[in-house]
Design a protein around this motif. Structure first.
Motif, PDB file in Angstrom:
ATOM      1  N   LYS A   5    -117.560 -15.855  -1.501  1.00  0.00           N
ATOM      2  CA  LYS A   5    -117.711 -14.434  -1.827  1.00  0.00           C
ATOM      3  C   LYS A   5    -118.456 -13.719  -0.709  1.00  0.00           C
ATOM      4  CE  LYS A   5    -118.237 -10.808  -4.766  1.00  0.00           C
ATOM      5  NZ  LYS A   5    -117.974  -9.642  -3.942  1.00  0.00           N
ATOM      6  N   ALA A   6    -119.496 -14.356  -0.170  1.00  0.00           N
ATOM      7  CA  ALA A   6    -120.266 -13.747   0.919  1.00  0.00           C
ATOM      8  C   ALA A   6    -119.370 -13.497   2.133  1.00  0.00           C
ATOM      9  CB  ALA A   6    -121.447 -14.642   1.296  1.00  0.00           C
ATOM     10  N   ILE A   7    -118.574 -14.484   2.492  1.00  0.00           N
ATOM     11  CA  ILE A   7    -117.673 -14.356   3.647  1.00  0.00           C
ATOM     12  C   ILE A   7    -116.585 -13.321   3.347  1.00  0.00           C
ATOM     13  CG2 ILE A   7    -115.914 -15.557   5.021  1.00  0.00           C
ATOM     14  CD1 ILE A   7    -117.718 -18.067   4.872  1.00  0.00           C
ATOM     15  N   LYS A   8    -116.015 -13.376   2.144  1.00  0.00           N
ATOM     16  CA  LYS A   8    -114.947 -12.431   1.773  1.00  0.00           C
ATOM     17  C   LYS A   8    -115.441 -10.993   1.825  1.00  0.00           C
ATOM     18  CE  LYS A   8    -111.033 -11.049  -0.313  1.00  0.00           C
ATOM     19  NZ  LYS A   8    -111.138  -9.612  -0.253  1.00  0.00           N
ATOM     20  N   ASP A   9    -116.673 -10.750   1.379  1.00  0.00           N
ATOM     21  CA  ASP A   9    -117.228  -9.395   1.446  1.00  0.00           C
ATOM     22  C   ASP A   9    -117.256  -8.892   2.889  1.00  0.00           C
ATOM     23  OD1 ASP A   9    -117.554  -9.392  -1.291  1.00  0.00           O
ATOM     24  OD2 ASP A   9    -119.747  -9.643  -1.222  1.00  0.00           O
ATOM     25  N   ASP A  10    -117.609  -9.767   3.816  1.00  0.00           N
ATOM     26  CA  ASP A  10    -117.639  -9.379   5.225  1.00  0.00           C
ATOM     27  C   ASP A  10    -116.227  -9.244   5.797  1.00  0.00           C
ATOM     28  OD1 ASP A  10    -120.388  -9.156   5.312  1.00  0.00           O
ATOM     29  OD2 ASP A  10    -120.660 -11.257   5.797  1.00  0.00           O
ATOM     30  N   HIS A  11    -115.299 -10.038   5.307  1.00  0.00           N
ATOM     31  CA  HIS A  11    -113.899  -9.881   5.717  1.00  0.00           C
ATOM     32  C   HIS A  11    -113.405  -8.483   5.374  1.00  0.00           C
ATOM     33  CE1 HIS A  11    -112.751 -14.466   5.682  1.00  0.00           C
ATOM     34  NE2 HIS A  11    -113.627 -14.163   6.615  1.00  0.00           N
ATOM     35  N   ARG A  15    -111.729  -5.816   7.916  1.00  0.00           N
ATOM     36  CA  ARG A  15    -110.414  -5.199   7.682  1.00  0.00           C
ATOM     37  C   ARG A  15    -110.514  -3.677   7.732  1.00  0.00           C
ATOM     38  NH1 ARG A  15    -109.755  -9.625   3.784  1.00  0.00           N
ATOM     39  NH2 ARG A  15    -107.998 -10.887   4.492  1.00  0.00           N
ATOM     40  N   ASP A  16    -111.536  -3.148   7.082  1.00  0.00           N
ATOM     41  CA  ASP A  16    -111.742  -1.703   7.048  1.00  0.00           C
ATOM     42  C   ASP A  16    -111.969  -1.145   8.458  1.00  0.00           C
ATOM     43  OD1 ASP A  16    -112.239   0.832   5.568  1.00  0.00           O
ATOM     44  OD2 ASP A  16    -114.265   0.570   6.393  1.00  0.00           O
ATOM     45  N   LEU A  17    -112.816  -1.803   9.229  1.00  0.00           N
ATOM     46  CA  LEU A  17    -113.085  -1.331  10.592  1.00  0.00           C
ATOM     47  C   LEU A  17    -111.834  -1.412  11.466  1.00  0.00           C
ATOM     48  CD1 LEU A  17    -116.628  -2.889  11.155  1.00  0.00           C
ATOM     49  CD2 LEU A  17    -116.081  -0.441  11.060  1.00  0.00           C
ATOM     50  N   CYS A  18    -111.069  -2.490  11.340  1.00  0.00           N
ATOM     51  CA  CYS A  18    -109.821  -2.614  12.112  1.00  0.00           C
ATOM     52  C   CYS A  18    -108.852  -1.486  11.743  1.00  0.00           C
ATOM     53  CB  CYS A  18    -109.159  -3.974  11.868  1.00  0.00           C
ATOM     54  SG  CYS A  18    -109.925  -5.355  12.736  1.00  0.00           S
ATOM     55  N   GLU A 106    -106.784 -10.494  11.213  1.00  0.00           N
ATOM     56  CA  GLU A 106    -106.110 -10.587   9.914  1.00  0.00           C
ATOM     57  C   GLU A 106    -105.566 -11.999   9.666  1.00  0.00           C
ATOM     58  OE1 GLU A 106    -105.040 -10.014   6.219  1.00  0.00           O
ATOM     59  OE2 GLU A 106    -106.194  -8.533   7.357  1.00  0.00           O
ATOM     60  N   HIS A 107    -104.972 -12.598  10.684  1.00  0.00           N
ATOM     61  CA  HIS A 107    -104.458 -13.970  10.557  1.00  0.00           C
ATOM     62  C   HIS A 107    -105.595 -14.931  10.200  1.00  0.00           C
ATOM     63  CE1 HIS A 107    -102.487 -17.764  11.615  1.00  0.00           C
ATOM     64  NE2 HIS A 107    -103.577 -18.027  12.301  1.00  0.00           N
ATOM     65  N   HIS A 108    -106.716 -14.790  10.889  1.00  0.00           N
ATOM     66  CA  HIS A 108    -107.876 -15.658  10.680  1.00  0.00           C
ATOM     67  C   HIS A 108    -108.425 -15.491   9.256  1.00  0.00           C
ATOM     68  CE1 HIS A 108    -111.512 -17.857  11.738  1.00  0.00           C
ATOM     69  NE2 HIS A 108    -112.230 -16.849  11.261  1.00  0.00           N
ATOM     70  N   LEU A 109    -108.559 -14.258   8.812  1.00  0.00           N
ATOM     71  CA  LEU A 109    -109.101 -14.004   7.480  1.00  0.00           C
ATOM     72  C   LEU A 109    -108.168 -14.570   6.403  1.00  0.00           C
ATOM     73  CD1 LEU A 109    -110.368 -10.307   7.890  1.00  0.00           C
ATOM     74  CD2 LEU A 109    -111.509 -12.446   8.512  1.00  0.00           C
ATOM     75  N   LYS A 110    -106.878 -14.408   6.627  1.00  0.00           N
ATOM     76  CA  LYS A 110    -105.892 -14.919   5.679  1.00  0.00           C
ATOM     77  C   LYS A 110    -105.952 -16.451   5.609  1.00  0.00           C
ATOM     78  CE  LYS A 110    -101.027 -14.500   4.480  1.00  0.00           C
ATOM     79  NZ  LYS A 110     -99.721 -14.005   4.844  1.00  0.00           N
ATOM     80  N   ASP A 111    -106.044 -17.116   6.776  1.00  0.00           N
ATOM     81  CA  ASP A 111    -106.175 -18.579   6.804  1.00  0.00           C
ATOM     82  C   ASP A 111    -107.357 -19.025   5.948  1.00  0.00           C
ATOM     83  OD1 ASP A 111    -104.053 -19.133   8.516  1.00  0.00           O
ATOM     84  OD2 ASP A 111    -105.312 -19.580  10.265  1.00  0.00           O
ATOM     85  N   GLU A 112    -108.487 -18.369   6.169  1.00  0.00           N
ATOM     86  CA  GLU A 112    -109.694 -18.762   5.446  1.00  0.00           C
ATOM     87  C   GLU A 112    -109.542 -18.527   3.951  1.00  0.00           C
ATOM     88  OE1 GLU A 112    -112.957 -18.115   8.982  1.00  0.00           O
ATOM     89  OE2 GLU A 112    -112.872 -16.632   7.381  1.00  0.00           O
ATOM     90  N   GLU A 113    -109.141 -17.325   3.579  1.00  0.00           N
ATOM     91  CA  GLU A 113    -109.103 -16.950   2.171  1.00  0.00           C
ATOM     92  C   GLU A 113    -108.020 -17.687   1.380  1.00  0.00           C
ATOM     93  OE1 GLU A 113    -108.810 -12.686   2.236  1.00  0.00           O
ATOM     94  OE2 GLU A 113    -110.749 -12.487   3.233  1.00  0.00           O
ATOM     95  N   GLU A 114    -106.889 -17.975   2.007  1.00  0.00           N
ATOM     96  CA  GLU A 114    -105.780 -18.588   1.287  1.00  0.00           C
ATOM     97  C   GLU A 114    -105.713 -20.106   1.415  1.00  0.00           C
ATOM     98  OE1 GLU A 114    -102.163 -16.564   2.317  1.00  0.00           O
ATOM     99  OE2 GLU A 114    -102.927 -14.631   1.617  1.00  0.00           O
ATOM    100  N   GLU A 115    -106.335 -20.659   2.462  1.00  0.00           N
ATOM    101  CA  GLU A 115    -106.249 -22.105   2.668  1.00  0.00           C
ATOM    102  C   GLU A 115    -107.608 -22.780   2.766  1.00  0.00           C
ATOM    103  OE1 GLU A 115    -103.553 -23.314   5.809  1.00  0.00           O
ATOM    104  OE2 GLU A 115    -102.425 -21.457   5.573  1.00  0.00           O
TER     105      GLU A 115
END
Length: 155
Positions: A5-11, A15-18, A106-115
């Motif tokens: 959750k801590a990492i996802k909040d920062d993700h 995303r917002d800044l990008c 985005e690719h990196h965040l998706k890897d982390e969150e989904e896998e």
């Protein structure tokens, strides 16, 4: 709070800044500010994530390859950041490189969150997840408090 959750909040902040910086043009004050915010956010996130998410996983057979992959992607993002810092912000090359960085993020965040998070849950105990989150958030807070202005969303 757990580490995921801590990492996802920062993700979500990344995303917002990008998304916001991709809508800017030229060497505007808005683009300069968003770029500085994004760089800072990616830098501190990388440090904290490698220290409190990836490093403990390097020693596990289940996650070693994923942890190395995640840290390698951090290095790729660092290279894009360096290229962007060395490029005229108003040039088409700057925006093209920014798009590549945003895609990598985005690719990196998706890897982390989904896998990676799913696999890590088979490695970390609930107590470890909470302890890692506490250390992660403390590091993020210490870095952010040293910035002249806080990142939107984490004020």
């Amino acid at each position: 709070m757990n580490i995921y959750k801590a990492i996802k909040d920062d993700h979500d902040i990344q995303r917002d800044l990008c998304a916001k910086i991709l809508k800017t043009s030229g060497e505007s004050e808005e683009r300069k500010k968003l770029w500085e915010d994004l760089k800072k956010e990616l830098e501190v996130h990388e440090v904290a994530e490698e220290r409190y998410f990836y490093s403990p996983l390097i020693d596990t057979d289940k996650m070693q390859e994923d942890a190395r992959h995640g840290m390698a992607e951090h290095h790729e993002m660092d290279e894009f950041i360096e290229e962007l810092d060395d490029t005229d912000m108003s040039s088409p090359h700057w925006m093209a490189t920014l798009k590549k960085l945003a895609e990598k993020v985005e690719h990196h965040l998706k890897d982390e969150e989904e896998e990676f998070f799913k696999k890590a849950k088979t490695v970390y105990s609930e107590a470890e997840e909470k302890s890692l989150a506490k250390s992660y958030e403390q590091t993020m807070s210490e870095y952010r408090s040293s910035w002249p202005e806080s990142i939107p969303g984490k004020e």
